[in-house]
Design a protein around this motif. Structure first.
Motif, short mmCIF file in Angstrom:
data_model
loop_
_atom_site.label_atom_id
_atom_site.label_comp_id
_atom_site.label_asym_id
_atom_site.label_seq_id
_atom_site.Cartn_x
_atom_site.Cartn_y
_atom_site.Cartn_z
N LEU A 1 15.22 -5.38 7.01
CA LEU A 1 14.07 -4.11 7.08
C LEU A 1 12.57 -4.32 7.31
O LEU A 1 12.11 -4.70 5.62
CB LEU A 1 14.84 -2.98 6.30
CG LEU A 1 13.93 -1.45 6.66
CD1 LEU A 1 14.79 -0.92 7.84
CD2 LEU A 1 15.43 -0.87 5.72
N ALA A 2 12.54 -4.10 8.29
CA ALA A 2 10.53 -4.43 7.96
C ALA A 2 10.32 -3.26 8.44
O ALA A 2 8.80 -3.51 9.28
CB ALA A 2 10.15 -5.59 8.81
N ILE A 3 9.96 -2.43 7.90
CA ILE A 3 9.44 -0.66 8.14
C ILE A 3 9.13 -0.45 7.09
O ILE A 3 8.83 -0.81 6.38
CB ILE A 3 10.62 -0.13 9.10
CG1 ILE A 3 11.71 0.66 8.43
CG2 ILE A 3 10.84 -0.38 10.88
CD1 ILE A 3 12.77 1.50 9.11
N GLY A 4 7.76 0.31 6.88
CA GLY A 4 7.66 1.68 6.18
C GLY A 4 6.69 0.16 4.78
O GLY A 4 6.78 0.77 4.23
N MET A 5 6.00 -0.63 5.99
CA MET A 5 4.96 -1.04 4.78
C MET A 5 3.29 -0.45 5.10
O MET A 5 3.46 -0.39 5.43
CB MET A 5 4.78 -2.98 5.66
CG MET A 5 6.29 -2.99 6.05
SD MET A 5 6.71 -4.07 5.00
CE MET A 5 8.11 -4.55 5.19
N GLY A 6 3.07 -1.56 3.58
CA GLY A 6 1.45 -1.78 3.92
C GLY A 6 0.72 -0.51 3.06
O GLY A 6 -0.16 0.23 3.62
N SER A 7 1.25 0.80 2.20
CA SER A 7 1.22 1.99 2.06
C SER A 7 0.43 1.85 1.03
O SER A 7 0.49 0.59 -0.19
CB SER A 7 1.93 3.16 1.45
OG SER A 7 3.13 2.88 0.48
N PRO A 8 -1.12 2.25 0.76
CA PRO A 8 -2.05 1.88 -0.75
C PRO A 8 -1.15 2.04 -2.34
O PRO A 8 -0.23 2.63 -2.22
CB PRO A 8 -3.20 2.74 -0.33
CG PRO A 8 -3.24 3.49 1.28
CD PRO A 8 -1.43 3.19 1.35
N ASN A 9 -1.49 1.04 -2.85
CA ASN A 9 -0.85 1.00 -4.28
C ASN A 9 -2.43 2.23 -4.90
O ASN A 9 -3.31 1.43 -5.85
CB ASN A 9 -1.29 -0.07 -4.88
CG ASN A 9 -0.21 -0.59 -4.41
OD1 ASN A 9 1.11 -0.56 -4.74
ND2 ASN A 9 0.16 -2.64 -4.55
N SER A 10 -2.21 2.79 -5.07
CA SER A 10 -3.06 4.34 -5.09
C SER A 10 -2.96 5.32 -6.06
O SER A 10 -3.48 5.70 -6.47
CB SER A 10 -4.07 4.55 -4.03
OG SER A 10 -3.29 5.80 -3.21
N GLU A 11 -1.96 5.19 -6.52
CA GLU A 11 -1.45 6.40 -7.47
C GLU A 11 -1.65 6.19 -8.77
O GLU A 11 -1.94 7.64 -8.79
CB GLU A 11 0.18 5.96 -8.03
CG GLU A 11 0.94 5.77 -6.67
CD GLU A 11 1.48 4.88 -5.59
OE1 GLU A 11 0.65 4.13 -6.58
OE2 GLU A 11 2.41 4.96 -4.79
N PHE A 12 -2.83 5.28 -9.31
CA PHE A 12 -2.92 5.56 -11.04
C PHE A 12 -4.61 6.31 -10.95
O PHE A 12 -4.81 7.00 -11.23
CB PHE A 12 -3.29 4.53 -11.21
CG PHE A 12 -4.51 3.78 -10.90
CD1 PHE A 12 -5.54 3.38 -11.05
CD2 PHE A 12 -3.88 2.46 -9.76
CE1 PHE A 12 -6.25 2.18 -10.87
CE2 PHE A 12 -4.53 1.53 -8.81
CZ PHE A 12 -6.34 1.87 -9.61
N VAL A 13 -5.44 5.76 -9.60
CA VAL A 13 -6.44 6.78 -9.02
C VAL A 13 -6.21 8.72 -8.34
O VAL A 13 -7.08 9.09 -8.75
CB VAL A 13 -7.11 6.40 -7.70
CG1 VAL A 13 -8.69 6.91 -7.32
CG2 VAL A 13 -6.78 4.34 -7.64
N SER A 14 -5.46 9.12 -8.41
CA SER A 14 -4.08 10.69 -8.34
C SER A 14 -5.20 11.03 -9.64
O SER A 14 -4.84 12.54 -9.23
CB SER A 14 -3.37 10.73 -7.52
OG SER A 14 -3.12 10.16 -6.32
N THR A 15 -4.99 10.43 -10.56
CA THR A 15 -4.82 10.62 -12.16
C THR A 15 -6.11 11.41 -12.38
O THR A 15 -6.91 12.42 -13.67
CB THR A 15 -4.82 10.16 -13.58
OG1 THR A 15 -5.14 8.79 -13.13
CG2 THR A 15 -3.06 9.47 -13.09
N LEU A 16 -6.80 10.99 -11.51
CA LEU A 16 -8.46 11.48 -11.71
C LEU A 16 -8.82 12.86 -11.02
O LEU A 16 -8.21 13.15 -10.32
CB LEU A 16 -10.02 10.16 -11.12
CG LEU A 16 -10.31 9.67 -11.51
CD1 LEU A 16 -11.21 8.36 -10.70
CD2 LEU A 16 -11.31 9.31 -12.83
N PRO A 17 -9.52 13.74 -11.61
CA PRO A 17 -10.19 14.78 -10.79
C PRO A 17 -11.71 14.96 -9.94
O PRO A 17 -11.77 13.63 -9.86
CB PRO A 17 -10.47 15.56 -11.90
CG PRO A 17 -10.70 15.00 -13.32
CD PRO A 17 -9.95 13.80 -12.79
#
Length: 448
Positions: free
Chosen positions: A297-313
């Motif tokens: 299954l080669a779909i849904g690739m390449g979403s950014p690793n940015s979750e921790f940045v969302s903890t910033l106001p």
């Protein structure tokens, strides 16, 4: 200006290749300077772009005499959830298991990254971010004066091992290799860039490959969702050329066909299985059936690793695609975070999502601007300095290169796509083996 930085950077790399690198730094000896003259730069993400920033910091500091004299008071900390650099670009080739040396070098220790800059590596995952502090999942907090976010994008197994430790990662990939080597028929679901490159590699290894894609154009998301105008024309041209190249290699390609992911790829624990080594038949929504020994299954690739940045106001993470919003200087879009930078796949820079663009045209800008900010603090006690001292990222030529098999590639440029001689020339520049050698040499200081 970013093109000038690129030329200067390449000239320095040439000097290093010909006469060797500069001597390593001597042990740091603290002097009687004020503590606020010490700078701590934290780089989150041991990707190629993050490593390139570290390399460029040691280069551009020489443009600022005051900073160069105070360089002993600059420290860099690299943080990554993996204990070694993993050559993500080479993951489709690694699945074949035909080149033990390529496999061995795909994981490289970070021990030589700090030969020419005072720093250290921290193995851990960042889960929270404050204006001058990152927090790891272990609870450890790391303070910083300047932050570089180079966490890249997410790629699930088998394209990136689940294991974060080197030994377990190698064992995981080895199991995939055994399954691929014993299989004759391989079905790939998803015709994005990853699926296309994997299909080319497997076909080059004489496997019977079938590629099923739910859109009418291969690699349809490379140029966004627009179906008209320049990007629409570029997308159709690229997809048509990729289709021709894959069929030339013997890949059976089916467009506008979908399979039920829940039916065929759900595990017993409710998770999605992306690599299934079972002989079985999958039926598409139109009724076509495909029998294979392995389904990937080669779909849904390449979403950014940015979750921790969302903890910033006021963090500036795009609510839909998860990319970090940055301005032309690659600083976070919010003025209150002018000491934070983002680049590569995790950032919305307007550049192609390609490692070579990030390391050659974005990393030098981030490093130069951080050096400029530190120099301003040392000389005028003002931070940030005047805007004229910060370099903007302007080079955003929409060029895409996708490698196909062992010796071919497709170059997409200015609305046109090229294979044949031009494609082979592009392959020689962007092929996984050459990029691995270059990254190990220039970014990780491994020269064997």
């Amino acid at each position: 200006m970013d093109l000038l930085l690129f030329v200067l950077n390449r000239a320095i790399d040439l000097k290093t290749s010909i006469i060797g690198p500069s001597p390593p730094l001597a042990p740091v000896v603290e002097d009687a300077q004020r503590n606020d003259d010490h700078f701590h730069i934290v780089v989150v993400g041991g990707s190629a772009s993050g490593l390139a920033v570290i390399k460029n910091l040691a280069t551009w500091k020489n443009l600022f005499p005051t900073l160069a004299k105070a360089w002993r008071r600059v420290k860099v900390t690299l943080i990554d959830e993996r204990d070694r650099y993993f050559h993500q670009i080479g993951s489709p080739r690694n699945l074949l298991g035909e080149d033990p040396n390529f496999m061995r070098q795909s994981w490289t220790a970070y021990d030589r990254v700090f030969d020419y800059v005072d720093g250290n590596f921290v193995h851990g995952r960042v889960i929270a971010l404050d204006k001058n502090l990152v927090t790891l999942s272990s609870g450890v907090a790391v303070p910083f004066n300047y932050l570089v976010i180079a966490t890249g994008a997410k790629y699930p197994d088998p394209f990136r091992p689940k294991a974060l430790e080197y030994t377990e990662s190698v064992a995981e990939v080895t199991e995939y290799q055994k399954a691929v080597q014993s299989a004759e028929r391989i079905l790939i679901i998803g015709g994005g860039t990853v699926g296309v490159e994997l299909a080319g590699e497997l076909a080059g290894a004489k496997k019977r490959v079938t590629l099923v894609h739910g859109q009418s154009v291969l690699a349809s998301s490379v140029y966004g969702t627009q179906s008209s105008g320049y990007y629409g024309r570029s997308s159709r041209s690229l997809g048509t050329t990729l289709l021709r190249e894959l069929r030339r290699l013997g890949v059976e390609v089916h467009l506008d066909e979908r399979v039920d992911i829940r039916q065929y790829f759900s595990g017993d624990d409710g998770t999605t299985r992306r690599f299934v080594s079972e002989t079985r038949t999958l039926v598409t929504s139109s009724g076509k059936s495909f029998e294979s020994d392995i389904q990937i299954l080669a779909i849904g690739m390449g979403s950014p690793n940015s979750e921790f940045v969302s903890t910033l106001p006021h963090h500036g993470v795009h609510p839909h695609d998860g990319e970090i919003l940055v301005d032309s200087t690659l600083q976070l879009i919010s003025p209150e975070y002018s000491n934070m930078f983002a680049l590569g796949d995790v950032a919305q820079t307007g550049s192609p999502k390609m490692a070579l663009f990030a390391i050659n045209f974005q990393a030098p800008i981030v490093a130069f601007n951080i050096c400029s900010l530190m120099n301003a603090r040392l000389t005028s006690r003002q931070d940030p300095p005047k805007a004229s001292w910060l370099v903007s990222h302007r080079f955003k030529l929409p060029v895409i290169v996708i490698t196909i098999g062992e010796s071919h590639g497709v170059l997409s440029l200015l609305g046109f796509s090229f294979s044949g001689f031009i494609g082979r020339a592009a392959y020689r520049v962007f092929k996984p083996g050459m990029l691995l050698e270059e990254f190990r040499h220039l970014l990780l200081n491994y020269r064997e």
